[in-house]
Design a protein around this motif. Structure first.
Motif, PDB file in Angstrom:
ATOM      1  N   GLU A 170       0.819  12.270  -9.620  1.00  0.00           N
ATOM      2  CA  GLU A 170       0.342  13.639  -9.391  1.00  0.00           C
ATOM      3  C   GLU A 170       1.427  14.655  -9.720  1.00  0.00           C
ATOM      4  O   GLU A 170       1.154  15.691 -10.350  1.00  0.00           O
TER       5      GLU A 170
ATOM      6  N   GLU B 192       1.235   6.894  -6.754  1.00  0.00           N
ATOM      7  CA  GLU B 192       0.183   7.901  -6.941  1.00  0.00           C
ATOM      8  C   GLU B 192       0.747   9.311  -6.799  1.00  0.00           C
ATOM      9  O   GLU B 192       0.386  10.200  -7.562  1.00  0.00           O
ATOM     10  N   VAL B 193       1.624   9.506  -5.818  1.00  0.00           N
ATOM     11  CA  VAL B 193       2.263  10.819  -5.634  1.00  0.00           C
ATOM     12  C   VAL B 193       3.102  11.165  -6.859  1.00  0.00           C
ATOM     13  O   VAL B 193       3.070  12.300  -7.348  1.00  0.00           O
TER      14      VAL B 193
ATOM     15  N   TYR C   6       6.925  -2.075  -8.785  1.00  0.00           N
ATOM     16  CA  TYR C   6       6.561  -0.667  -8.673  1.00  0.00           C
ATOM     17  C   TYR C   6       7.601   0.252  -9.319  1.00  0.00           C
ATOM     18  O   TYR C   6       7.240   1.269  -9.912  1.00  0.00           O
TER      19      TYR C   6
ATOM     20  N   SER D  43       0.829  -1.212   0.000  1.00  0.00           N
ATOM     21  CA  SER D  43       0.000   0.000   0.000  1.00  0.00           C
ATOM     22  C   SER D  43       0.864   1.264   0.000  1.00  0.00           C
ATOM     23  O   SER D  43       0.531   2.253  -0.664  1.00  0.00           O
ATOM     24  N   LYS D  44       1.995   1.239   0.714  1.00  0.00           N
ATOM     25  CA  LYS D  44       2.877   2.409   0.730  1.00  0.00           C
ATOM     26  C   LYS D  44       3.528   2.620  -0.639  1.00  0.00           C
ATOM     27  O   LYS D  44       3.688   3.758  -1.090  1.00  0.00           O
TER      28      LYS D  44
ATOM     29  N   GLN E 193       2.238   1.701  -3.493  1.00  0.00           N
ATOM     30  CA  GLN E 193       1.157   2.185  -4.365  1.00  0.00           C
ATOM     31  C   GLN E 193       0.953   3.683  -4.160  1.00  0.00           C
ATOM     32  O   GLN E 193       0.792   4.436  -5.115  1.00  0.00           O
ATOM     33  N   ARG E 194       0.986   4.112  -2.925  1.00  0.00           N
ATOM     34  CA  ARG E 194       0.828   5.544  -2.620  1.00  0.00           C
ATOM     35  C   ARG E 194       1.987   6.360  -3.208  1.00  0.00           C
ATOM     36  O   ARG E 194       1.784   7.452  -3.728  1.00  0.00           O
ATOM     37  N   SER E 195       3.199   5.813  -3.144  1.00  0.00           N
ATOM     38  CA  SER E 195       4.351   6.502  -3.733  1.00  0.00           C
ATOM     39  C   SER E 195       4.155   6.689  -5.238  1.00  0.00           C
ATOM     40  O   SER E 195       4.478   7.743  -5.790  1.00  0.00           O
TER      41      SER E 195
END
Length: 185
Positions: free
Chosen positions: A22, A18-19, A167, A11-12, A14-16
């Motif tokens: 963005e 997404e950032v 990732y 999950s971390k 995946q968040r990286s």
């Protein structure tokens, strides 16, 4: 316990990603997109608010953004905020619609933007590797406390490495797509 560490790392990571996505979206290409004006704040009755909260932001065509204020007295303030935003945009009011044409990118500017994009991608890869390091430290701590066996720790680290490779590969694909987008004329 091992699954929890893997899920947390996944999950971390995946968040990286997404950032990173963005941050790459904020780098301007020759094409117009409404997200470009997301960081522009307008003075609205004494407090700064994003343009999207005081106007309807749409695409008129591939190279032009249209901004239609909800209140007609906000037209000049929005136009000034866009002009002063350091995005290199020159808005023009036409009645109650503000047209924001996207200027063509010069070759030099494209190369500068590619450097920016590459550094953003590297920051994303570093963030993913940091998640891997933290997960591996968790496995080592569990092994030291004798809560898991050496084989379990090794298997867990291998799974984390597979996640990391996956990732980082996705980050590289995002970088390649953005570079191609920047180099397109």
């Amino acid at each position: 316990m091992i699954n929890d560490i893997q899920k947390n790392a996944d999950s971390k990571m995946q968040r990286s990603l997404e950032v990173l996505k963005e941050n790459l979206a904020k780098v301007r290409t020759g094409r117009a997109h409404t997200g470009l004006l997301d960081q522009v704040d307008v003075e609205y009755y004494g407090s700064p608010v994003p343009v999207s909260q005081v106007a309807n932001v749409t695409l008129i065509d591939a190279r032009t953004i249209g901004v239609k204020p909800f209140e007609s007295n906000m037209t000049n303030a929005i136009e000034k905020a866009i002009r002063d935003s350091n995005l290199g945009l020159n808005p023009a009011a036409m009645g109650d619609l503000i047209r924001v044409p996207m200027p063509m990118l010069t070759e030099e500017r494209r190369k500068d933007l590619i450097k920016v994009v590459r550094s953003e991608a590297e920051e994303g890869r570093v963030a993913i590797r940091n998640v891997r390091r933290d997960a591996n430290n968790d496995f080592k701590r569990l092994l030291k406390d004798k809560e898991i066996s050496e084989d379990d720790a090794r298997r867990g680290e291998e799974q984390i490495q597979k996640l990391t490779d996956k990732y980082i590969g996705e980050a590289d694909k995002m970088l390649a797509a953005k570079e191609e987008d920047l180099l397109a004329i």
